[in-house]
Design an enzyme around this catalytic site. Sequence first.
Site, PDB file in Angstrom:
ATOM      1  N   LYS A  54       0.833  -1.211   0.000  1.00 28.69           N
ATOM      2  CA  LYS A  54       0.000   0.000   0.000  1.00 28.69           C
ATOM      3  C   LYS A  54       0.867   1.262   0.000  1.00 28.69           C
ATOM      4  CE  LYS A  54      -3.925  -1.873   2.581  1.00 28.69           C
ATOM      5  NZ  LYS A  54      -4.677  -1.705   3.839  1.00 28.69           N
ATOM      6  N   HIS A 102       0.709  -6.845  17.728  1.00 30.40           N
ATOM      7  CA  HIS A 102      -0.377  -7.841  17.723  1.00 30.40           C
ATOM      8  C   HIS A 102      -0.991  -7.972  19.104  1.00 30.40           C
ATOM      9  CE1 HIS A 102       3.148 -10.226  18.712  1.00 30.40           C
ATOM     10  NE2 HIS A 102       3.571 -10.162  17.470  1.00 30.40           N
TER      11      HIS A 102
HETATM   12  C1  LIG Z   1       9.252  -4.264  21.958  1.00 30.45           C
HETATM   13  C2  LIG Z   1       7.952  -3.976  22.718  1.00 30.45           C
HETATM   14  C3  LIG Z   1       7.648  -2.503  22.568  1.00 30.45           C
HETATM   15  C4  LIG Z   1       6.834  -4.817  22.135  1.00 30.45           C
HETATM   16  O1  LIG Z   1       5.598  -4.398  22.655  1.00 30.45           O
HETATM   17  P1  LIG Z   1       4.476  -5.445  23.099  1.00 30.45           P
HETATM   18  O2  LIG Z   1       3.296  -4.655  23.522  1.00 30.45           O
HETATM   19  O3  LIG Z   1       5.088  -6.451  24.007  1.00 30.45           O
HETATM   20  O4  LIG Z   1       4.131  -6.265  21.788  1.00 30.45           O
HETATM   21  P2  LIG Z   1       3.469  -5.792  20.408  1.00 30.45           P
HETATM   22  O5  LIG Z   1       2.488  -6.819  20.005  1.00 30.45           O
HETATM   23  O6  LIG Z   1       2.988  -4.383  20.428  1.00 30.45           O
HETATM   24  O7  LIG Z   1       4.704  -5.824  19.422  1.00 30.45           O
HETATM   25  C5  LIG Z   1       5.358  -7.002  19.137  1.00 30.45           C
HETATM   26  C6  LIG Z   1       6.173  -6.730  17.899  1.00 30.45           C
HETATM   27  O8  LIG Z   1       7.008  -5.600  18.096  1.00 30.45           O
HETATM   28  C7  LIG Z   1       8.157  -5.729  17.251  1.00 30.45           C
HETATM   29  N1  LIG Z   1       9.329  -5.503  18.073  1.00 30.45           N
HETATM   30  C8  LIG Z   1       9.931  -6.347  18.919  1.00 30.45           C
HETATM   31  N2  LIG Z   1      10.987  -5.746  19.503  1.00 30.45           N
HETATM   32  C9  LIG Z   1      11.026  -4.493  19.006  1.00 30.45           C
HETATM   33  C10 LIG Z   1      11.885  -3.393  19.215  1.00 30.45           C
HETATM   34  N3  LIG Z   1      12.929  -3.468  20.053  1.00 30.45           N
HETATM   35  N4  LIG Z   1      11.667  -2.262  18.547  1.00 30.45           N
HETATM   36  C11 LIG Z   1      10.639  -2.162  17.685  1.00 30.45           C
HETATM   37  N5  LIG Z   1       9.770  -3.176  17.448  1.00 30.45           N
HETATM   38  C12 LIG Z   1       9.971  -4.319  18.115  1.00 30.45           C
HETATM   39  C13 LIG Z   1       8.128  -7.122  16.677  1.00 30.45           C
HETATM   40  O9  LIG Z   1       7.647  -7.049  15.354  1.00 30.45           O
HETATM   41  C14 LIG Z   1       7.132  -7.828  17.564  1.00 30.45           C
HETATM   42  O10 LIG Z   1       6.433  -8.846  16.923  1.00 30.45           O
HETATM   43  P3  LIG Z   1       6.998 -10.355  17.028  1.00 30.45           P
HETATM   44  O11 LIG Z   1       7.143 -10.653  18.475  1.00 30.45           O
HETATM   45  O12 LIG Z   1       5.939 -11.153  16.364  1.00 30.45           O
HETATM   46  O13 LIG Z   1       8.282 -10.338  16.294  1.00 30.45           O
HETATM   47  C15 LIG Z   1       8.092  -4.292  24.210  1.00 30.45           C
HETATM   48  O14 LIG Z   1       8.184  -5.668  24.381  1.00 30.45           O
HETATM   49  C16 LIG Z   1       9.275  -3.615  24.841  1.00 30.45           C
HETATM   50  O15 LIG Z   1       9.177  -2.451  25.248  1.00 30.45           O
HETATM   51  N6  LIG Z   1      10.406  -4.324  24.901  1.00 30.45           N
HETATM   52  C17 LIG Z   1      11.625  -3.764  25.377  1.00 30.45           C
HETATM   53  C18 LIG Z   1      11.748  -3.937  26.829  1.00 30.45           C
HETATM   54  C19 LIG Z   1      11.747  -5.352  27.215  1.00 30.45           C
HETATM   55  O16 LIG Z   1      11.790  -6.238  26.387  1.00 30.45           O
HETATM   56  N7  LIG Z   1      11.669  -5.568  28.494  1.00 30.45           N
HETATM   57  C20 LIG Z   1      11.568  -6.884  29.015  1.00 30.45           C
HETATM   58  C21 LIG Z   1      12.879  -7.554  29.132  1.00 30.45           C
HETATM   59  S1  LIG Z   1      14.000  -6.701  30.149  1.00 30.45           S
END
Ligand SMILES: CC(C)(COP(=O)(O)OP(=O)(O)OC[C@H]1O[C@@H](n2cnc3c(N)ncnc32)[C@H](O)[C@@H]1OP(=O)(O)O)[C@@H](O)C(=O)NCCC(=O)NCCS
Length: 116
Positions: A54, A102
């Site tokens: 898109k 997701h």
């Molecule tokens: C990355 C993060 C923002 C994902 O948010 P979430 O609400 O858990 O999950 P969402 O469904 O919104 O997003 C998941 C997707 O984000 C994407 N993603 C993962 N890590 C990412 C990052 N560092 N930056 C950007 N996007 C990211 C991936 O596509 C992931 O999908 P997948 O698991 O199928 O590959 C969140 O996990 C985070 O803040 N992580 C960093 C801190 C952390 O991991 N703390 C715990 C361990 S100390």
Amino acid sequence: MIGIDIASIDRIKNMYEKFGIKAYERFLDEEEIALIKRVETAAGFWAAKEAASKAIGTGIGKECSFHDLKIKKKKNGAPKLKYSKALQKKYKIKKTYLSITHDQGVAIAVVHNIKK
Ligand SMILES: CC(C)(COP(=O)(O)OP(=O)(O)OC[C@H]1O[C@@H](n2cnc3c(N)ncnc32)[C@H](O)[C@@H]1OP(=O)(O)O)[C@@H](O)C(=O)NCCC(=O)NCCS
């Protein structure tokens, strides 16, 4: 140039249960499939490729197929997407940004392209 898409996780799950790995091969290559540990990720990749199509205004079809789009993951888990060389050239794409989420049975992706 921006694109967004939403994919039902159940729809991808049903496709996988019906057709097995062939369901994934329809829109992913071997390296992309290797990144999938759960169906949510596959649904996110589907949405990401639809969103990328898109963002260039074609949608998925003859001009931009699923296999003209390649998803990888950075070390920190963040996804990234690249268009085929031909599409990069045709649409003057300098850089592509991808974000995926997701929850609640759906996966959503946004793609943003910077033009040369
Ligand atoms: C990355 C993060 C923002 C994902 O948010 P979430 O609400 O858990 O999950 P969402 O469904 O919104 O997003 C998941 C997707 O984000 C994407 N993603 C993962 N890590 C990412 C990052 N560092 N930056 C950007 N996007 C990211 C991936 O596509 C992931 O999908 P997948 O698991 O199928 O590959 C969140 O996990 C985070 O803040 N992580 C960093 C801190 C952390 O991991 N703390 C715990 C361990 S100390």
